[in-house]
Design a protein around this motif. Structure first.
Motif, PDB file in Angstrom:
ATOM      1  N   TRP A  40     -10.337   5.241   1.059  1.00  0.00           N
ATOM      2  CA  TRP A  40     -11.105   4.003   0.939  1.00  0.00           C
ATOM      3  C   TRP A  40     -10.336   2.941   0.151  1.00  0.00           C
ATOM      4  CZ3 TRP A  40     -14.666   3.011   4.172  1.00  0.00           C
ATOM      5  CH2 TRP A  40     -15.416   4.052   4.734  1.00  0.00           C
ATOM      6  N   ARG A  41      -9.514   3.387  -0.763  1.00  0.00           N
ATOM      7  CA  ARG A  41      -8.694   2.439  -1.505  1.00  0.00           C
ATOM      8  C   ARG A  41      -7.735   1.709  -0.546  1.00  0.00           C
ATOM      9  NH1 ARG A  41      -7.304   1.913  -6.842  1.00  0.00           N
ATOM     10  NH2 ARG A  41      -8.655   3.672  -7.298  1.00  0.00           N
ATOM     11  N   MET A  42      -7.064   2.488   0.313  1.00  0.00           N
ATOM     12  CA  MET A  42      -6.119   1.868   1.233  1.00  0.00           C
ATOM     13  C   MET A  42      -6.834   1.002   2.271  1.00  0.00           C
ATOM     14  SD  MET A  42      -2.913   3.505   3.335  1.00  0.00           S
ATOM     15  CE  MET A  42      -3.825   4.321   4.629  1.00  0.00           C
TER      16      MET A  42
ATOM     17  N   LEU B  22      -7.918  -4.333   4.462  1.00  0.00           N
ATOM     18  CA  LEU B  22      -8.897  -5.336   4.914  1.00  0.00           C
ATOM     19  C   LEU B  22      -8.740  -6.641   4.145  1.00  0.00           C
ATOM     20  CD1 LEU B  22     -12.127  -3.188   5.402  1.00  0.00           C
ATOM     21  CD2 LEU B  22     -10.768  -4.317   7.177  1.00  0.00           C
ATOM     22  N   VAL B  23      -8.600  -6.554   2.840  1.00  0.00           N
ATOM     23  CA  VAL B  23      -8.429  -7.771   2.041  1.00  0.00           C
ATOM     24  C   VAL B  23      -7.138  -8.483   2.430  1.00  0.00           C
ATOM     25  CG1 VAL B  23      -7.985  -8.636  -0.286  1.00  0.00           C
ATOM     26  CG2 VAL B  23      -9.831  -6.992   0.111  1.00  0.00           C
ATOM     27  N   GLY B  24      -6.057  -7.734   2.609  1.00  0.00           N
ATOM     28  CA  GLY B  24      -4.798  -8.347   3.006  1.00  0.00           C
ATOM     29  C   GLY B  24      -4.907  -9.059   4.341  1.00  0.00           C
ATOM     30  N   ALA B  25      -5.564  -8.419   5.314  1.00  0.00           N
ATOM     31  CA  ALA B  25      -5.725  -9.025   6.635  1.00  0.00           C
ATOM     32  C   ALA B  25      -6.583 -10.289   6.566  1.00  0.00           C
ATOM     33  CB  ALA B  25      -6.344  -8.015   7.597  1.00  0.00           C
TER      34      ALA B  25
ATOM     35  N   VAL C 262       0.834  -1.216   0.000  1.00  0.00           N
ATOM     36  CA  VAL C 262       0.000   0.000   0.000  1.00  0.00           C
ATOM     37  C   VAL C 262       0.865   1.262   0.000  1.00  0.00           C
ATOM     38  CG1 VAL C 262      -1.922  -1.155   1.154  1.00  0.00           C
ATOM     39  CG2 VAL C 262      -0.197   0.031   2.538  1.00  0.00           C
ATOM     40  N   ALA C 263       2.110   1.161  -0.448  1.00  0.00           N
ATOM     41  CA  ALA C 263       3.037   2.293  -0.402  1.00  0.00           C
ATOM     42  C   ALA C 263       2.513   3.547  -1.103  1.00  0.00           C
ATOM     43  CB  ALA C 263       4.392   1.884  -0.973  1.00  0.00           C
ATOM     44  N   PRO C 264       1.947   3.462  -2.324  1.00  0.00           N
ATOM     45  CA  PRO C 264       1.472   4.702  -2.972  1.00  0.00           C
ATOM     46  C   PRO C 264       0.412   5.422  -2.150  1.00  0.00           C
ATOM     47  CG  PRO C 264       1.604   2.903  -4.560  1.00  0.00           C
ATOM     48  CD  PRO C 264       1.794   2.286  -3.214  1.00  0.00           C
ATOM     49  N   GLU C 265      -0.560   4.677  -1.660  1.00  0.00           N
ATOM     50  CA  GLU C 265      -1.628   5.289  -0.861  1.00  0.00           C
ATOM     51  C   GLU C 265      -1.077   5.826   0.461  1.00  0.00           C
ATOM     52  OE1 GLU C 265      -3.164   2.767  -3.926  1.00  0.00           O
ATOM     53  OE2 GLU C 265      -1.761   2.286  -2.288  1.00  0.00           O
ATOM     54  N   LEU C 266      -0.152   5.089   1.064  1.00  0.00           N
ATOM     55  CA  LEU C 266       0.425   5.487   2.344  1.00  0.00           C
ATOM     56  C   LEU C 266       1.162   6.817   2.228  1.00  0.00           C
ATOM     57  CD1 LEU C 266       0.650   4.245   5.215  1.00  0.00           C
ATOM     58  CD2 LEU C 266       2.873   3.339   4.527  1.00  0.00           C
ATOM     59  N   VAL C 267       1.971   6.955   1.188  1.00  0.00           N
ATOM     60  CA  VAL C 267       2.740   8.188   1.006  1.00  0.00           C
ATOM     61  C   VAL C 267       1.820   9.368   0.717  1.00  0.00           C
ATOM     62  CG1 VAL C 267       4.399   9.362  -0.497  1.00  0.00           C
ATOM     63  CG2 VAL C 267       4.872   7.044   0.309  1.00  0.00           C
TER      64      VAL C 267
END
Length: 477
Positions: free
Chosen positions: A443-445, A450-453, A305-310
């Motif tokens: 919401w994207r992140m 959620l899917v990853g978890a 999720v790096a792009p969304e995180l940054v």
């Protein structure tokens, strides 16, 4: 309270205090990053290379020597205090007068004053070593954890206040000095052990020898772990270094914090059972399994999720940090395990093995960084991705026999979490592909997390029940 109970209680306090501290300091750090510029972090990274390098010699390895020794008395502690004061005053003077030369090397005049102020940490921290080491030796992890929590929160708060007031890089410098001062006061209040220092060092030769090996190992560790910052600062400039250093900070923060928690407890605990190799083997493998269970999904999750995180946390001005943040977390789980193993190896009296491992790493990684820097920041990231697994396997070959573990046993301990996390990464990538572009970054992140978890949790519950039970049992205790 037996050793097992002390370790469990100690981990609970250290982990709890770190978790609470991170809730506060992470928020502060994100705000500060949004306020300051990449060049501010680049300047601090340039200064920190030399300050942190000399900082490895500030304790002369005598902190671990106090913890590992079978017996220490007041005379020995006064001798150690005297030696530490001499070492730290020497380092302070060396860095203070070398500051203009360092600034000239990086062609950045502002570094002179920054380095000179940061060098005050050596004078301040010289009074922390003995009481802090005694807290570790006596397994008083609760007190240690509370001191660390309060100093980190107070230092972070001061940094934020100064950043909001427009002090730029000096807010980061002041926060570091303030934290070191508070820690020195806190540990001395908790363990008022400081008597008048003795400058006669007769009778502590074994401690100095042990500490010398530990110090040499730390110097070598620093040489390869910070070589990327040094090379980037010289070849790529302060702005590129700022993007890279922030991405490395975010990627390695879980490693630093979790390793810090474990090593605070692990080294004193392993030292208590250094004559029971089977017990050490059992506890090391269990720790690696639990470490892997959490570190692989968390760190690969950060990468995914790096792009969304940054964009959400730092803002668009930090966009060049996205690529490093996608690559660097992938190597962090084995860096975490690599940093944990020396706690057991050193505790059984073999710091020479850690030193040999670090000699190899100090040859391989700087060469990889020099080659990688020819392709800018992206090349540095791939230098980690290609070079460090070679270092890790080489280290295992030397270190594991000392604690009666085979390479196959250790790789087996990390294999399932690694494979499950790779599958989790694939699931997150599919979600990013399927989500319509008009969905907001928030919401994207959230959707990807959620899917990853869910993917990782389902795999853990269905195919790694023993690992789940082991983690749950440890958390309950």
């Amino acid at each position: 309270m037996n050793l097992k109970s002390q370790v469990v209680v100690g981990l609970s306090w250290v982990a709890g205090a770190n978790f609470l501290g991170q809730l506060v300091t992470w928020g502060i750090t994100i705000f500060v990053m949004r306020i300051l510029n990449p060049t501010d972090y680049g300047l601090l990274a340039m200064a920190s290379v030399f300050v942190a390098f000399l900082g490895l010699m500030a304790t002369a390895g005598l902190g671990p020597a106090i913890v590992q020794a079978s017996k220490v008395d007041d005379t020995m502690l006064r001798q150690i205090l005297g030696l530490i004061i001499l070492v730290n005053l020497t380092l302070f003077c060396l860095l203070f007068f070398a500051a203009p030369l360092i600034a000239g090397f990086f062609d950045e005049t502002r570094l002179t004053d920054i380095i000179r102020v940061l060098s005050l940490q050596f004078v301040i921290s010289s009074f922390s070593l003995v009481p802090d080491s005694l807290l570790g030796r006596e397994l008083k992890f609760k007190i240690r954890a509370l001191i660390d929590l309060s100093t980190h929160v107070a230092g972070g708060t001061l940094t934020l206040a100064l950043a909001l007031s427009g002090y730029g890089v000096w807010s980061l410098v002041a926060g570091a000095i303030f934290s070191a001062t508070l820690k020195a006061i806190g540990v001395n209040f908790a363990v008022p052990s400081l008597g008048w220092p003795s400058f006669s060092f007769h009778g502590i030769g074994r401690l100095i020898s042990f500490g010398g090996k530990v110090t040499l190992g730390r110097v070598l560790w620093f040489f390869y772990i910070q070589a990327d910052m040094f090379i980037a600062g010289k070849l790529l400039g302060k702005e590129a270094l700022g993007f890279y250093s922030v991405a490395m900070h975010l990627a390695s923060l879980p490693v630093q914090k979790i390793s810090g928690i474990l090593n605070q407890v692990a080294f004193p605990a392993f030292s208590k059972i250094q004559n029971d190799p089977e017990m050490i083997k059992s506890h090391v493998l269990k720790a690696v399994r639990i470490l892997s269970f959490f570190s692989f999904p968390v760190l690969l999750g950060i990468s995914s999720v790096a792009p969304e995180l940054v964009h959400l946390l730092l803002g668009s001005k930090w966009e060049p940090a996205i690529f490093p943040l996608q690559i660097l977390p992938a190597i962090m789980p084995i860096r975490m395990i690599n940093s944990f193993l020396p706690s057991a190896v050193d505790a059984v009296g073999r710091p020479d093995i850690s030193m040999k491992n670090l000699i190899g790493a100090s040859i391989i990684m700087p060469l990889a960084f020099i080659i990688g820097a020819q392709w800018d920041v992206e090349g540095l990231c791939f230098a980690w991705l290609i070079g460090f697994p070679l270092v890790f396997l080489s280290n295992l070959w030397r270190a594991l026999p000392a604690i009666n573990i085979t390479i196959l046993e250790l790789l087996k301990a990390i294999s399932w979490p690694a494979l499950a996390s790779i599958m989790m990464y694939g699931g997150v990538a599919l979600v990013r592909f399927w989500l319509p572009p008009e969905i907001s970054s928030v919401w994207r992140m959230i959707s990807m997390i959620l899917v990853g978890a869910i993917v990782y949790g389902a795999l853990a519950a269905s195919t790694n029940r023993h690992g789940c039970q082991e983690v749950i049992g440890t958390l309950r205790r």
